[in-house]
Enzyme design. Structure first.
Site, PDB file in Angstrom:
ATOM      1  CG  ASP A  33      -1.970  -1.004   1.263  1.00 49.84           C
ATOM      2  OD1 ASP A  33      -2.099  -1.743   0.271  1.00 49.84           O
ATOM      3  OD2 ASP A  33      -2.690  -1.082   2.272  1.00 49.84           O
TER       4      ASP A  33
ATOM      5  CG  HIS B 140      -3.327   7.275   2.398  1.00 54.51           C
ATOM      6  ND1 HIS B 140      -3.297   7.319   3.773  1.00 54.51           N
ATOM      7  CD2 HIS B 140      -3.198   5.971   2.065  1.00 54.51           C
ATOM      8  CE1 HIS B 140      -3.149   6.080   4.245  1.00 54.51           C
ATOM      9  NE2 HIS B 140      -3.089   5.252   3.223  1.00 54.51           N
TER      10      HIS B 140
ATOM     11  CG  HIS C 172      -4.301   2.809  -0.684  1.00 56.98           C
ATOM     12  ND1 HIS C 172      -5.202   2.066   0.045  1.00 56.98           N
ATOM     13  CD2 HIS C 172      -3.379   3.245   0.225  1.00 56.98           C
ATOM     14  CE1 HIS C 172      -4.821   2.054   1.318  1.00 56.98           C
ATOM     15  NE2 HIS C 172      -3.731   2.783   1.449  1.00 56.98           N
TER      16      HIS C 172
ATOM     17  CG  HIS D  68       2.220   0.009   4.306  1.00 57.21           C
ATOM     18  ND1 HIS D  68       1.667  -0.927   5.151  1.00 57.21           N
ATOM     19  CD2 HIS D  68       1.272   0.965   4.106  1.00 57.21           C
ATOM     20  CE1 HIS D  68       0.430  -0.555   5.456  1.00 57.21           C
ATOM     21  NE2 HIS D  68       0.156   0.587   4.839  1.00 57.21           N
TER      22      HIS D  68
HETATM   23 ZN   LIG Z   1      -2.617   3.257   3.131  1.00 58.12          ZN
END
Ligand SMILES: [Zn+2]
Length: 239
Positions: A52, A107, A103, A198
């Protein structure tokens, strides 16, 4: 003069109930009950690694190299704003055969956004990715895994499957060091697991530890008989 007060209390209660449904209700239904979201694939001997918050100019290329070195493909849930800033890195991920997910654009936590702003976050994220890599993202994951209902509906409307995860090894309060991350994944991995990682964001040292963990993580998963596959393979029907 009780009626105006009662009306006021009632209106506040209705408003609070609405806010709760919009936020915690959506979270409980998705993260808690799994309604309309995918947290794992069918129970076959394979797992998908998902990254992510990128693309990150420094760590995403390193992670792409680590995956290539291990002969593994993964999924990258990209933030539109980052894609705008690092388009070549996004394209490198696609060229290497990885899956791309949306995503959101900025964010931002969806619970803080109006319905219109939530839908815009989904749409702008998808558009930034499509502009950069030439194809729309197939998947959607909200920041911190927390949906609200407008974003939940919008992702499906634009053809993105809503993906969460079943294994999260990076540590909540502090970044897990890479050996601990490997140990956690190997302990918790199961047939059909979706692992949340991540390539940017998380704790300051998270992408570095994640990158360092990858060779051992992938080798360990394979030693347990679990193939490391892209999401589209994990989620595909048998045959
Ligand atoms: Zn995130």
């Amino acid at each position: 003069m009780r009626e105006p007060l009662q009306f006021g209390v009632g209106a506040v209660a209705v408003a609070l109930a609405g806010v709760a449904a919009y936020t915690i209700g959506a979270y409980a239904a998705t993260e808690g009950l799994g309604v309309g979201v995918i947290k794992r694939g069918p129970a076959r001997p394979m797992v998908a690694l998902t990254f992510d918050d990128g693309p990150d100019p420094e760590y995403t290329p390193r992670i792409l190299d680590a995956l290539a070195g291990a002969g593994a493909r993964a999924a990258f849930f990209m933030v539109g704003r980052q894609v705008d800033a690092a388009g070549p890195v996004a394209r490198a991920a696609v060229s290497a055969g990885h899956d791309i997910g949306n995503h959101t654009y900025g964010h931002r936590h969806l619970w803080t956004l109006s319905p219109a702003a939530s839908i815009a976050e989904v749409d702008r994220g998808a558009a930034a990715i499509a502009d950069a890599v030439g194809a729309p993202p197939r998947y959607f994951r909200p920041p911190w895994g927390t949906f609200n209902w407008p974003a939940y509906a919008r992702a499906a409307q634009i053809g993105e499957q809503r993906i969460l995860w079943s294994v999260r090894p990076e540590g909540l309060l502090v970044a897990a060091p890479s050996p601990r991350m490997i140990a956690l994944v190997l302990r918790k991995a199961h047939p059909g697991a979706i692992v949340n990682l991540h390539d940017r964001g998380g704790h300051p040292s998270t992408p570095k530890e994640t990158w360092a963990a990858l060779p051992g993580m992938i080798a360990g998963l394979r030693a347990r008989g679990l193939e490391v596959v892209p999401l589209r393979v994990l989620l595909a029907g048998p045959g």
